[in-house]
Structure formats: C-alpha cells, structure tokens
Design a protein around this motif. Structure first.
Motif: not given
Length: 366
Positions: A176-178, A183-187, A211-214
């Motif tokens: 769920v956190t992933l 969502v945060l990266a897209h925003l 975040l995308v790399t994560t």
C-alpha cells in the motif's frame, strides 16, 4: 512526441501577442548567453578531474578520521557522522563551484554512512537503523541544497521506509505504501510547474526521480528476486497478490493519463481518451502477475508529457526488463509463449495503425 519550440519562436509569439516588447528578444538572448557561458565555461574533462580530486581528498580525510577516532567506538562514529554531515551542508551553502560541491557531497555521504552504521552497531537493531535512515534523509532532503543529495535522500528514505515496514511484519502495508509513493511521484511530475514556483522548488524534481527509482527498485526485487524479497518479511507476514498491486498501479496510471489529456485539452470521453484508457486497462489486465509493466508504462507516459529524456530512458529500460520477467513468468510452453508474443506484436501494430488512421495528426512530424 511534443514539439519543443525554440527561443526565437517563443519570443516571436509573445511579441505578436503583445506580451513582450520588441526588444525583449535581445534581452532574452543575452540572458540565455550569460547562462550558457556560466554553465559551459569550464570544459567537461576539467569538471571531471576537479570532482575526482575533491572525492579523493575527502576519502583520505575520512580514512584518517575513521582510523583515529571511531574504530570500535560507535558513539564516536555517530557524533563524527553528524558533524561531517552538518559540515558538508554548511560547506555546500557557502559555494557553488565544482570542487566545493563534490567535496561537500562526498564528505556528507561519508558522514551519513558513519552515523547510520554507528546507530546500527550501537543498538544492534535493523529496525532502528532503518528508522534512523528515514529521519536523517528526510531532514537532508529539505536542508541540503544539492540535487544529487536530494535525489539520494529521497531514494534512501523511501527504501528505508519500505524496509522498516517489512521488518515490522506489515507486508500488506508495504505494498500500500509503494502505491502511495507512486501516487506522490506522479503528482510531483503532473504538478511540476506549480510546485516549482513555490518555496521548495528545488526539491520537487530530485524527490520525484528518487521516488520513481524506489518504485522500480522495489518492483524489480519483487519480480526477479522474489525469494530474497519474501525472505525479508517476518514469518507469517502476508503481502498483496501481484494482481492486486497491478490494479492499484493501473489506477494511478489511468489517473495520470486523464490529467494529461485534460492538460492537453483533449476530451477524456472522446475517441482519443477512450482509446488511451482502453489500451492501458488491457495492458494492466494482460500483465496482472507483473506489476512492473503498468508501472513503467505510467512513467513512460509522464516522460513523454514532461519531455524528460532521463525519465523516458528509465521507463524504456524497465519496461523491457519487466517485459522479460513477464515472459518468463508465463506458465506456458515455449511454443505457446512464441504465439503469445506474435499475437501481442500484431495487436500492437494493429493498434498503431488504428491510432494513425483515427487520429491523423499523431503521425505529423514537425
């Protein structure tokens, strides 16, 4: 791909609309020339050698301090690590030349390593080490004025958060956190223009790329090294089925597609919007057991929208990687896999032909 107008085209259009005076082109060109001169005044090989010299000097200093102060002294490692990290941040605030920035970055990374390693040895707890990493990197993300460090801080903090949740046995919460991090990266990419006009403008893009790399790192571990990945969970801890995670990431990708269409002035309920949504939904349904495919497709969408070469490169590399994983995960014979690849290729070619005929403007190259 969207057309990138030149400086002349942009200024000419603004002058024609009366937004800029006629002599604004001269001023804009002078400003651009000044910026280019400041960024390209030093040859690239001189920059490389200068950065290498800074890293080499800092490594000698750190080796001396480590051998003389912190060998077998965990508290000393923690204190020295904080001092080095704080000193690196102060040094980075004092100047912007290549030697100084690379020296500060290398010293800061070594200080972070000493602090995190000292905490881990002192308390003998992986959970405490992960928590210390999250706290330290979150502070550095906002206080350390360097794009590379902010990218690394975003990456290390988010990975440490996932590891911490995993060590606590909260397997479902990890997935769920992933999705939340996705969502945060897209925003961050969708709201890039507005966010970069605010107070934390320099944090936006490094954090987004981190975040995308994560996201890609976690999905790569889950797809290619699942036995090792599952071994990180506590016994009895559950995780979301791959199909559920794929659907969650698909919802994020569909939302981003809707926002992109809205920003481009394309009606979401029109032929172009319906075609986009159906294609993405089919892709998610066909690759339910490989969440990385739809995740990489979402990043590819953001890369085209923001015309980011780095983001496009990351998306292409990982969509190929997850595509290979999807192929090997198929519980089919080699003949059936070959037919599946042939059929999917023909389907994509047919979709391309339909798109070019239905939307002829898409094939224009300017």
């Amino acid at each position: 791909m969207a057309f990138k107008p030149s400086l002349r085209n942009v200024v000419s259009q603004l002058q024609a609309e009366g937004v800029l005076p006629v002599d604004a082109e001269v001023q804009a060109r002078a400003a651009l020339a000044t910026r280019l001169e400041s960024t390209t005044g030093m040859p690239w090989f001189v920059r490389v050698l200068t950065g290498f010299g800074a890293w080499l000097a800092s490594l000698f200093l750190i080796a001396f301090l480590s051998l003389g102060v912190v060998v077998g002294k965990e508290v000393g490692a923690i204190i020295l690590g904080l001092l080095l990290t704080g000193g690196a941040a102060f040094l980075r605030h004092r100047g912007n030349n290549v030697f100084l920035t690379q020296l500060a970055l290398s010293i800061g990374l070594a200080g972070q390593g000493l602090f995190i390693g000292g905490v881990g040895v002192l308390v003998d707890s992986t959970e405490a080490t992960a928590l210390a990493t999250v706290l330290l990197q979150t502070v550095l993300l906002f206080l350390y004025p360097d794009a590379i460090q902010r990218f690394l801080s975003s990456l290390f903090a988010s990975l440490a958060l996932l590891i911490l949740l995993r060590l606590w046995g909260l397997g479902l919460l990890v997935d769920v956190t992933l999705v939340g991090l996705t969502v945060l990266a897209h925003l961050l990419f969708l709201q890039q223009g507005r966010l970069q006009a605010g107070r934390w403008s320099e944090v936006v893009m490094p954090a987004a790329f981190g975040l995308v790399t994560t996201l890609f790192s976690a999905l790569l571990m889950r797809s290619w090294f699942h036995d090792f990945y599952k071994g990180l969970f506590r016994e009895g801890s559950a995780e979301l089925p791959p199909g559920v995670l794929t659907l969650g990431l698909a919802v994020v990708t569909l939302y981003s597609a809707w926002r992109v269409l809205e920003e481009l002035g394309v009606e979401a309920g029109g032929p172009a919007g319906v075609t986009t949504f159906v294609a993405l939904a089919l892709l998610a349904l066909l690759t339910l057991q490989t969440p990385g495919v739809i995740a990489a497709a979402g990043v590819l969408l953001l890369g085209f929208h923001r015309r980011s070469v780095v983001l496009l490169g990351m998306a292409v590399v990982f969509i190929l990687t997850f595509g290979v994983g999807y192929y090997y995960d198929l519980q089919l014979t080699l003949l059936a896999k070959s037919l599946a690849l042939l059929g999917s290729g023909l389907l994509l070619l047919g979709l391309r032909l339909f798109t070019l005929r239905r939307f002829p403007a898409a094939e224009e190259v300017r």
